[in-house]
Design an enzyme around this catalytic site. Sequence first.
Site, short mmCIF file in Angstrom:
data_model
loop_
_atom_site.label_atom_id
_atom_site.label_comp_id
_atom_site.label_asym_id
_atom_site.label_seq_id
_atom_site.Cartn_x
_atom_site.Cartn_y
_atom_site.Cartn_z
N TYR A 1 -1.88 -0.94 10.38
CA TYR A 1 -1.91 -1.19 8.93
C TYR A 1 -0.61 -0.69 8.29
CZ TYR A 1 -3.86 -1.06 4.16
OH TYR A 1 -4.11 -1.24 2.82
N SER B 1 0.88 -1.18 0.00
CA SER B 1 0.00 0.00 0.00
C SER B 1 0.91 1.22 0.00
CB SER B 1 -0.84 -0.02 1.28
OG SER B 1 -1.44 1.24 1.53
P1 NAI Z 1 -11.78 -5.77 0.34
O1 NAI Z 1 -12.21 -5.71 1.76
O2 NAI Z 1 -12.73 -5.46 -0.74
O3 NAI Z 1 -11.11 -7.19 0.02
C1 NAI Z 1 -10.30 -7.88 0.93
C2 NAI Z 1 -10.56 -9.36 0.77
O4 NAI Z 1 -9.64 -10.07 1.63
C3 NAI Z 1 -11.96 -9.77 1.17
O5 NAI Z 1 -12.54 -10.58 0.18
C4 NAI Z 1 -11.77 -10.53 2.47
O6 NAI Z 1 -12.73 -11.54 2.70
C5 NAI Z 1 -10.37 -11.11 2.25
N1 NAI Z 1 -9.75 -11.51 3.51
C6 NAI Z 1 -9.70 -10.81 4.67
N2 NAI Z 1 -9.08 -11.53 5.61
C7 NAI Z 1 -8.72 -12.69 5.04
C8 NAI Z 1 -8.05 -13.86 5.50
N3 NAI Z 1 -7.64 -13.97 6.77
N4 NAI Z 1 -7.82 -14.87 4.63
C9 NAI Z 1 -8.25 -14.78 3.35
N5 NAI Z 1 -8.91 -13.73 2.85
C10 NAI Z 1 -9.14 -12.69 3.69
O7 NAI Z 1 -10.55 -4.75 0.29
P2 NAI Z 1 -9.58 -4.30 -0.89
O8 NAI Z 1 -9.54 -2.83 -0.81
O9 NAI Z 1 -9.87 -4.96 -2.16
O10 NAI Z 1 -8.20 -4.81 -0.28
C11 NAI Z 1 -7.39 -5.80 -0.90
C12 NAI Z 1 -5.95 -5.53 -0.49
O11 NAI Z 1 -5.56 -4.26 -1.02
C13 NAI Z 1 -5.70 -5.47 1.01
O12 NAI Z 1 -4.49 -6.11 1.32
C14 NAI Z 1 -5.57 -3.98 1.27
O13 NAI Z 1 -4.77 -3.70 2.39
C15 NAI Z 1 -4.91 -3.52 -0.01
N6 NAI Z 1 -5.03 -2.11 -0.30
C16 NAI Z 1 -6.27 -1.53 -0.46
C17 NAI Z 1 -6.36 -0.19 -0.75
C18 NAI Z 1 -7.67 0.51 -0.93
O14 NAI Z 1 -7.68 1.75 -0.92
N7 NAI Z 1 -8.78 -0.20 -1.09
C19 NAI Z 1 -5.15 0.65 -0.89
C20 NAI Z 1 -3.92 -0.07 -0.72
C21 NAI Z 1 -3.88 -1.40 -0.44
#
Ligand code: NAI
Length: 258
Positions: free
Chosen positions: A162, A149
Site C-alpha cells: 500500500y 495517503s
Molecule cells: P472503502 O473501502 O470504504 O472504499 C473504497 C471503494 O473503492 C469501495 O467502494 C470499493 O468497492 C472501491 N473499489 C475497490 N476496488 C475497486 C476497483 N478495482 N474498481 C473500482 N472500485 C473499486 O475505503 P476508503 O477508506 O473510503 O478508501 C478510499 C480511498 O482512500 C482508497 O484509495 C484508500 O487507499 C484511500 N485512503 C483511505 C484512508 C483511510 O484511512 N480510510 C487513508 C488514506 C487514504
Amino acid sequence: MSDPATPSLLIGKTALVTGGSSGIGRAAALAFAHAGAAVMVADIDVDGGTETIALIRRQGGSADFIETDVTNAVEVDAMVAATVDRFGRLDCAFNNAGISGGWVSLLDCDDATFDRVMAVNVKGVWHCLRAQLHVMLDQGNGAIVNMASVAGLIGTPMLPAYGASKHAVVGLTKSAALGYADRGIRVNAVCPGFINTPMVDGFIEQVLALADRVQQSAPVGRIGQPDEVAATVVWLCSDAASFINGAAVPIDGGLTAR
Ligand code: NAI
C-alpha cells in the site's frame, strides 16, 4: 458533522468519482453534488453505488452510476465516455478507488497481494488519468484529484504494498501536473491519515490493539471523518484552488508534521 463543501462552488460542472460506493468516495460524491456539480459515481460495488446516487438524488442533486473496475482500461475508457455522454463534459475527477492489501509486514505480503494493490491503486489511477486527460485536453480545462495517503509521504511498515502504491500515486500526480499545466489542467493528490471508513474498520478487526494507536497517531487526538477529506477534494477541484497544481496535500490532523 462538518459542512461537506461550500454550496455553489461547482455549479454547472460535472464530477466523476471512482470508488464512490463507500467511505471517502461516497462522501466526496455527496460533497460534489452539494457544491452544485452533476456527479458520475463509478465502482465495482453496484449496491453501494446505487445507494450513493439515491442519496444525492434525494437531496435534489443530479447523479448516475456506472459499474467500473478501475484495473480494466476498457471499462475506465467507457466510464469516462459515459460521463461525457450523460452530462456533456468532465470538469472534475476524483480518482479515489483503492484497497489496502491488509495489515501485514513486508515478509508476510505475498506477490499476489502486492500485484493486486498495485493494479487497483496505481494502474487504476493511471487508466483514469489517461482517459480523463484526453477529454480535458479537448475541453481546454479540468481538475483532477488522485487519492494517495499519508502512506504516500512516509513509511508504513505494516502496509508495504500500500505504501509503495501511494508513493507511486504521488509521483504520477506530479508528472501529470507538470505535463499538462500549460493546457488548463490541474492535477493534485490528497494524502489522508486514518479516516473512519470500512477500510480502516478492516484493520481494527485484524489488529484490535491498533484502535488506540490509530486514535493517538494524529496530533489532534482523533481519526478523521470522510467529510473532512471530501471538502478538500471539492475545493481542490474548484477555481478557488486555481494556483494549486502538483501538490500532495496532507489531511491528517498534523500526523506528517511530526
Ligand atoms: P472503502 O473501502 O470504504 O472504499 C473504497 C471503494 O473503492 C469501495 O467502494 C470499493 O468497492 C472501491 N473499489 C475497490 N476496488 C475497486 C476497483 N478495482 N474498481 C473500482 N472500485 C473499486 O475505503 P476508503 O477508506 O473510503 O478508501 C478510499 C480511498 O482512500 C482508497 O484509495 C484508500 O487507499 C484511500 N485512503 C483511505 C484512508 C483511510 O484511512 N480510510 C487513508 C488514506 C487514504
